[in-house]
Design a protein around this motif. Structure first.
Motif, PDB file in Angstrom:
ATOM      1  N   VAL A  81       0.806  -1.223   0.000  1.00 24.52           N
ATOM      2  CA  VAL A  81       0.000   0.000   0.000  1.00 24.52           C
ATOM      3  C   VAL A  81       0.838   1.272   0.000  1.00 24.52           C
ATOM      4  O   VAL A  81       0.451   2.251  -0.626  1.00 24.52           O
ATOM      5  N   THR A  98      -1.219   0.608  -7.208  1.00 31.81           N
ATOM      6  CA  THR A  98      -1.159   1.994  -6.765  1.00 31.81           C
ATOM      7  C   THR A  98       0.136   2.617  -7.256  1.00 31.81           C
ATOM      8  O   THR A  98       1.219   2.055  -7.055  1.00 31.81           O
ATOM      9  N   SER A 115      -4.996   4.608  -7.414  1.00 32.29           N
ATOM     10  CA  SER A 115      -5.130   3.149  -7.378  1.00 32.29           C
ATOM     11  C   SER A 115      -6.108   2.734  -8.471  1.00 32.29           C
ATOM     12  O   SER A 115      -7.143   3.386  -8.660  1.00 32.29           O
ATOM     13  N   SER A 126     -12.350  -4.847  -4.557  1.00 38.60           N
ATOM     14  CA  SER A 126     -11.285  -3.900  -4.884  1.00 38.60           C
ATOM     15  C   SER A 126     -11.858  -2.598  -5.429  1.00 38.60           C
ATOM     16  O   SER A 126     -11.390  -1.507  -5.091  1.00 38.60           O
ATOM     17  N   ILE A 130     -11.236   1.131  -3.648  1.00 34.93           N
ATOM     18  CA  ILE A 130     -10.702   2.289  -4.363  1.00 34.93           C
ATOM     19  C   ILE A 130     -11.692   3.445  -4.295  1.00 34.93           C
ATOM     20  O   ILE A 130     -11.319   4.598  -4.019  1.00 34.93           O
ATOM     21  N   TRP A 210      -5.818   6.136   2.665  1.00 36.22           N
ATOM     22  CA  TRP A 210      -5.430   4.789   2.230  1.00 36.22           C
ATOM     23  C   TRP A 210      -5.986   3.798   3.242  1.00 36.22           C
ATOM     24  O   TRP A 210      -6.127   4.106   4.422  1.00 36.22           O
ATOM     25  N   ALA A 236      -5.765   0.080  -0.946  1.00 38.41           N
ATOM     26  CA  ALA A 236      -5.965   1.149  -1.936  1.00 38.41           C
ATOM     27  C   ALA A 236      -5.504   2.471  -1.341  1.00 38.41           C
ATOM     28  O   ALA A 236      -5.519   2.665  -0.122  1.00 38.41           O
ATOM     29  N   HIS A 237      -5.118   3.397  -2.209  1.00 35.28           N
ATOM     30  CA  HIS A 237      -4.490   4.650  -1.784  1.00 35.28           C
ATOM     31  C   HIS A 237      -4.761   5.708  -2.846  1.00 35.28           C
ATOM     32  O   HIS A 237      -4.455   5.505  -4.018  1.00 35.28           O
ATOM     33  N   THR A 238      -5.345   6.834  -2.429  1.00 35.95           N
ATOM     34  CA  THR A 238      -5.628   7.933  -3.349  1.00 35.95           C
ATOM     35  C   THR A 238      -5.118   9.225  -2.730  1.00 35.95           C
ATOM     36  O   THR A 238      -5.319   9.456  -1.535  1.00 35.95           O
TER      37      THR A 238
END
Length: 260
Positions: A81, A98, A115, A126, A130, A210, A236-238
Motif C-alpha cells: 500500500v 497503486t 489506485s 477492490s 478504491i 489509504w 488502496a491509496h488515493t
C-alpha cells in the motif's frame, strides 16, 4: 516546518502539480497485463527528466526506510500500500496497482497517488475499496479552507472510511508539502473536528486516504521500504496535493485535461 507560499511560489506549485497529474495518467494508460514494474519506473524517469524536473524519491532516505529509495515512483501491488519499491514483477489481470509520485520543479514539490485495477477483471471488493478512498479524499478536500483546522480534514476523511467499514491506520497519513516533499502538519486519516493547526491561504497539503481491507496493521518487506497489509489483504491509496486559497482549496495535481 510549515511553509506558507507566496503567489509566485503558488504558481510554480500549480505547474508541478499538473506535471504530476499528467505523468500519473500517462502511466496508468501504459499499465496493462504484462507490464513490468521496472518499466513503469523507467517511464516515470523519462517523463520527469524530459520535463526538467526531479524525483523526490531517488535520494529519499528517511528514518523509516533502508537507505536511499533509489527509484522514481512508488509501485504498490495488491497487498502493498505505501512506499512500494519497484521490482521485477509483471502485472496480471485483476492486479490492484497503486502509483504514488512526488516531483519537484521550480523548487516546489507536488505529490499524488492513484489506485486502479489492471486488465479486464474488476473484483467488486477492490472496486469498492478504491472508491472509498476517492470519496474520502473528496470529503477531506471539501473540509479544507482558510480558518478550518487539520482535525476537520481528518474527521471528514475518517468518517467516509469508517462508514465504508475499513480499519484506519494512523502511522502514516497526509502532510504539508512545499519546497520539500514531507513537511508539517501531519494529516491523519481520522481525527476530531476543530482540533489542530488552523489552515491559511498559501498552505499546501498532500491529502492521502489509504486503507487495507481487513486490518490496520502494516508489515515491512525485506526491501526495507514496501509496506504491506499484515493479513495479505488488498489495499488502496488515493492522494492529491491541494492549496488553501482565500475561499477554499484548489486541487493542484489534476492532469491538465481534467482541470477546470
Amino acid at each position: 516546518m510549515i511553509e506558507i507560499l507566496s503567489p509566485t511560489l503558488l504558481a510554480r506549485a500549480k505547474t508541478t502539480g499538473a506535471l504530476v497529474g499528467d505523468i500519473l495518467q500517462t502511466l496508468k494508460s501504459l499499465c496493462t497485463i504484462g507490464t513490468n514494474l521496472l518499466d513503469i519506473d523507467r517511464w516515470a524517469e523519462e517523463m520527469i527528466v524530459e520535463a526538467r524536473a526531479s524525483s523526490c524519491y531517488v535520494d529519499y532516505e528517511p528514518s523509516f526506510g533502508r537507505g536511499p529509495f533509489g527509484h522514481y515512483i512508488c509501485t504498490a501491488v495488491n497487498d502493498a500500500v505505501l512506499h512500494g519499491r519497484p521490482y521485477d514483477y509483471t502485472l496480471t489481470d485483476g492486479d490492484l496497482l497503486t502509483l504514488d509520485l512526488a516531483v519537484s520543479k521550480g523548487g516546489i514539490a507536488a505529490d499524488a497517488a492513484i489506485s486502479f485495477i489492471v486488465g479486464d477483471a474488476q473484483p467488486p471488493e477492490s472496486v469498492a475499496m478504491i472508491s472509498a478512498t476517492e470519496r474520502a479524499l473528496a470529503a477531506g478536500i471539501a473540509a479544507a479552507g482558510p480558518g478550518a483546522r487539520i482535525g476537520d480534514i481528518s474527521h471528514a476523511i475518517g468518517t467516509v472510511l469508517s462508514k465504508a467499514g475499513y480499519p484506519i491506520n494512523t502511522e502514516f497519513g497526509g502532510h504539508g508539502i512545499g519546497s520539500t516533499m514531507h513537511q508539517d502538519p501531519h494529516v491523519a486519516n481520522i481525527g476530531r473536528p476543530g482540533r489542530g493547526y488552523k489552515l491559511r491561504p498559501g498552505l499546501l497539503l498532500a491529502l492521502e486516504p489509504w486503507v487495507m481491507a481487513d486490518t490496520a496493521e502494516l508489515v515491512t518487506d525485506a526491501d526495507g521500504w514496501t509496506l504491506r497489509s499484515a493479513t495479505g489483504c488488498r489495499t488502496a491509496h488515493t492522494e492529491h496535493t491541494i492549496a488553501i486559497t482565500d475561499d477554499g482549496a484548489e486541487i493542484l495535481t489534476l492532469p491538465k485535461q481534467a482541470q477546470p
